[in-house]
Motif scaffolding. Structure first.
Motif, PDB file in Angstrom:
ATOM      1  N   TYR A   1      -4.428   0.161   5.844  1.00 37.13           N
ATOM      2  CA  TYR A   1      -5.505   0.283   6.829  1.00 37.13           C
ATOM      3  C   TYR A   1      -6.627  -0.703   6.514  1.00 37.13           C
ATOM      4  O   TYR A   1      -7.151  -1.379   7.411  1.00 37.13           O
ATOM      5  N   GLU A   2      -7.007  -0.782   5.248  1.00 38.98           N
ATOM      6  CA  GLU A   2      -8.090  -1.692   4.869  1.00 38.98           C
ATOM      7  C   GLU A   2      -7.708  -3.146   5.133  1.00 38.98           C
ATOM      8  O   GLU A   2      -8.549  -3.948   5.540  1.00 38.98           O
ATOM      9  N   ARG A   3      -6.464  -3.498   4.897  1.00 39.34           N
ATOM     10  CA  ARG A   3      -6.021  -4.877   5.106  1.00 39.34           C
ATOM     11  C   ARG A   3      -6.241  -5.311   6.557  1.00 39.34           C
ATOM     12  O   ARG A   3      -6.696  -6.435   6.809  1.00 39.34           O
ATOM     13  N   HIS A   4      -5.942  -4.444   7.505  1.00 39.47           N
ATOM     14  CA  HIS A   4      -6.026  -4.885   8.900  1.00 39.47           C
ATOM     15  C   HIS A   4      -7.470  -5.134   9.333  1.00 39.47           C
ATOM     16  O   HIS A   4      -7.710  -5.782  10.354  1.00 39.47           O
TER      17      HIS A   4
ATOM     18  N   ALA B   1       8.007   6.719   4.429  1.00 35.22           N
ATOM     19  CA  ALA B   1       7.959   7.092   3.009  1.00 35.22           C
ATOM     20  C   ALA B   1       7.821   5.846   2.148  1.00 35.22           C
ATOM     21  O   ALA B   1       8.805   5.318   1.600  1.00 35.22           O
ATOM     22  N   LEU B   2       6.591   5.348   2.008  1.00 33.07           N
ATOM     23  CA  LEU B   2       6.336   4.169   1.194  1.00 33.07           C
ATOM     24  C   LEU B   2       6.362   4.529  -0.295  1.00 33.07           C
ATOM     25  O   LEU B   2       6.146   5.693  -0.658  1.00 33.07           O
ATOM     26  N   PRO B   3       6.603   3.539  -1.172  1.00 32.48           N
ATOM     27  CA  PRO B   3       6.822   3.829  -2.592  1.00 32.48           C
ATOM     28  C   PRO B   3       5.569   4.186  -3.389  1.00 32.48           C
ATOM     29  O   PRO B   3       5.675   4.619  -4.536  1.00 32.48           O
ATOM     30  N   ASP B   4       4.389   4.015  -2.814  1.00 30.23           N
ATOM     31  CA  ASP B   4       3.154   4.328  -3.540  1.00 30.23           C
ATOM     32  C   ASP B   4       2.185   4.968  -2.555  1.00 30.23           C
ATOM     33  O   ASP B   4       1.917   4.399  -1.484  1.00 30.23           O
ATOM     34  N   PRO B   5       1.620   6.142  -2.871  1.00 29.53           N
ATOM     35  CA  PRO B   5       0.727   6.823  -1.924  1.00 29.53           C
ATOM     36  C   PRO B   5      -0.550   6.049  -1.620  1.00 29.53           C
ATOM     37  O   PRO B   5      -1.202   6.300  -0.601  1.00 29.53           O
ATOM     38  N   GLY B   6      -0.915   5.117  -2.499  1.00 26.85           N
ATOM     39  CA  GLY B   6      -2.118   4.330  -2.257  1.00 26.85           C
ATOM     40  C   GLY B   6      -1.947   3.263  -1.193  1.00 26.85           C
ATOM     41  O   GLY B   6      -2.931   2.677  -0.726  1.00 26.85           O
ATOM     42  N   LEU B   7      -0.704   3.043  -0.786  1.00 28.26           N
ATOM     43  CA  LEU B   7      -0.442   1.970   0.174  1.00 28.26           C
ATOM     44  C   LEU B   7      -0.971   2.274   1.573  1.00 28.26           C
ATOM     45  O   LEU B   7      -1.318   1.361   2.320  1.00 28.26           O
ATOM     46  N   TYR B   8      -1.037   3.546   1.929  1.00 25.31           N
ATOM     47  CA  TYR B   8      -1.444   3.884   3.292  1.00 25.31           C
ATOM     48  C   TYR B   8      -2.888   3.462   3.567  1.00 25.31           C
ATOM     49  O   TYR B   8      -3.179   2.815   4.581  1.00 25.31           O
TER      50      TYR B   8
ATOM     51  N   ARG C   1       3.603  -7.308   3.356  1.00 23.30           N
ATOM     52  CA  ARG C   1       3.776  -8.192   2.209  1.00 23.30           C
ATOM     53  C   ARG C   1       2.458  -8.421   1.475  1.00 23.30           C
ATOM     54  O   ARG C   1       2.391  -8.381   0.246  1.00 23.30           O
ATOM     55  N   ALA C   2       1.381  -8.645   2.225  1.00 21.58           N
ATOM     56  CA  ALA C   2       0.074  -8.895   1.624  1.00 21.58           C
ATOM     57  C   ALA C   2      -0.406  -7.685   0.830  1.00 21.58           C
ATOM     58  O   ALA C   2      -0.939  -7.817  -0.279  1.00 21.58           O
ATOM     59  N   VAL C   3      -0.209  -6.492   1.383  1.00 21.40           N
ATOM     60  CA  VAL C   3      -0.692  -5.283   0.711  1.00 21.40           C
ATOM     61  C   VAL C   3       0.145  -4.962  -0.522  1.00 21.40           C
ATOM     62  O   VAL C   3      -0.401  -4.563  -1.560  1.00 21.40           O
ATOM     63  N   LEU C   4       1.427  -5.136  -0.449  1.00 21.74           N
ATOM     64  CA  LEU C   4       2.263  -4.926  -1.634  1.00 21.74           C
ATOM     65  C   LEU C   4       1.818  -5.846  -2.760  1.00 21.74           C
ATOM     66  O   LEU C   4       1.733  -5.431  -3.926  1.00 21.74           O
ATOM     67  N   ALA C   5       1.535  -7.095  -2.440  1.00 25.20           N
ATOM     68  CA  ALA C   5       1.085  -8.045  -3.456  1.00 25.20           C
ATOM     69  C   ALA C   5      -0.280  -7.651  -4.012  1.00 25.20           C
ATOM     70  O   ALA C   5      -0.499  -7.680  -5.233  1.00 25.20           O
ATOM     71  N   GLU C   6      -1.198  -7.256  -3.137  1.00 25.94           N
ATOM     72  CA  GLU C   6      -2.537  -6.845  -3.574  1.00 25.94           C
ATOM     73  C   GLU C   6      -2.484  -5.633  -4.492  1.00 25.94           C
ATOM     74  O   GLU C   6      -3.262  -5.521  -5.449  1.00 25.94           O
ATOM     75  N   GLN C   7      -1.569  -4.716  -4.205  1.00 29.64           N
ATOM     76  CA  GLN C   7      -1.473  -3.471  -4.972  1.00 29.64           C
ATOM     77  C   GLN C   7      -0.528  -3.589  -6.163  1.00 29.64           C
ATOM     78  O   GLN C   7      -0.391  -2.638  -6.931  1.00 29.64           O
ATOM     79  N   GLY C   8       0.135  -4.728  -6.310  1.00 28.79           N
ATOM     80  CA  GLY C   8       1.053  -4.924  -7.422  1.00 28.79           C
ATOM     81  C   GLY C   8       2.298  -4.069  -7.341  1.00 28.79           C
ATOM     82  O   GLY C   8       2.855  -3.675  -8.372  1.00 28.79           O
ATOM     83  N   VAL C   9       2.735  -3.787  -6.108  1.00 25.87           N
ATOM     84  CA  VAL C   9       3.930  -2.967  -5.906  1.00 25.87           C
ATOM     85  C   VAL C   9       5.090  -3.889  -5.547  1.00 25.87           C
ATOM     86  O   VAL C   9       5.003  -4.678  -4.601  1.00 25.87           O
TER      87      VAL C   9
END
Length: 241
Positions: A103-106, A92-99, A25-33
């Motif tokens: 990792y950075e979030r953790h 299969a996440l919706p944006d390739p930048g999420l991976y 949830r945090a990463v989706l919000a940070e990335q605007g996805v």
């Protein structure tokens, strides 16, 4: 024994990583996805099954192509990133930048929460003149997590696997930690949540005491019960054989 030093594991012992759902949830919000509720739940369940969150649930199965990196993931920053981003890429996440973002979030202090009794136990040990070290199988520098949560002043030394190219249960990492504290292993207690990894300290002559790897809300006093400091209650203690 008279305890002169205590070595603590990091993840699952002093700190706990956020849940997979909170992480995603945090990463989706940070990335605007933006994703729908059903998709979010599916992504979270698949990431959890993949074991993609370091410090979270272990993978149900490690793909053959990642087996070598997984086995030695804590011996270098590169292997750690390769292993965990590789596990995440099974989903299969919706944006390739999420991976990479996951990792950075953790690695951020916001992703970690100390167990409720960690400040009390560390502070009491410090006040008693006991030397304190952190020995962690990890692929990144956890010192900022301790600083952000106000616990760094209570730690005398950090021995991190990726900085030494050796991971628990190899006795060499515990030997380095004891040497850095200037103590004989016989005067040192190792505290951890993994009987295999943390139990490796016993080969060096350290006593080993275990806590349960539980969510923060479910383990309010696991460290207090170990009897590490006089005056800090000891109710139960699980020790390695």
């Amino acid at each position: 024994m008279q305890i002169k030093g205590v070595l603590f594991d990091f993840s699952g012992t002093l700190f706990r990583i956020e849940s997979v759902r909170s992480w995603l949830r945090a990463v989706l919000a940070e990335q605007g996805v933006t994703v729908g509720g059903a998709d979010f739940e599916r992504y979270a369940a698949e990431l959890e099954a993949a074991g993609a969150l370091p410090g979270g649930p272990l993978p149900r199965q490690v793909p053959a192509r990642l087996s070598a990196a997984w086995a030695t993931r804590d011996e270098s920053a590169e292997l750690h990133r390769e292993a965990y981003t590789g596990l995440a890429r099974q989903v299969a996440l919706p944006d390739p930048g999420l991976y990479d973002a996951l990792y950075e979030r953790h690695r951020t202090p916001a992703a970690w929460q100390p167990y409720p009794d960690a400040p009390e136990v560390l502070g009491a040990l410090r006040d008693s003149g006991v030397r304190i070290g952190v020995v962690s199988n990890i692929g990144w520098d956890l010192r900022p997590v301790f600083r952000a949560h106000g616990l760094d002043p209570l730690i005398d030394d950090y021995v991190l696997s990726y900085e030494h190219g050796v991971q628990k249960p190899d006795a060499r990492i515990f030997h380095t930690a004891c040497t850095n504290l200037g103590l004989d292993p016989a005067d040192v207690v190792m505290v951890g949540d993994d009987r295999n990894a943390d139990g490796g300290a016993a080969a060096l002559g350290c006593e080993v005491r275990f806590v349960h790897h539980l969510p923060v809300s479910e383990r309010p006093d696991g460290l207090r019960t170990l009897g590490l400091v006089p005056g800090v209650a000891r109710q139960t203690c699980e020790r390695c054989p």
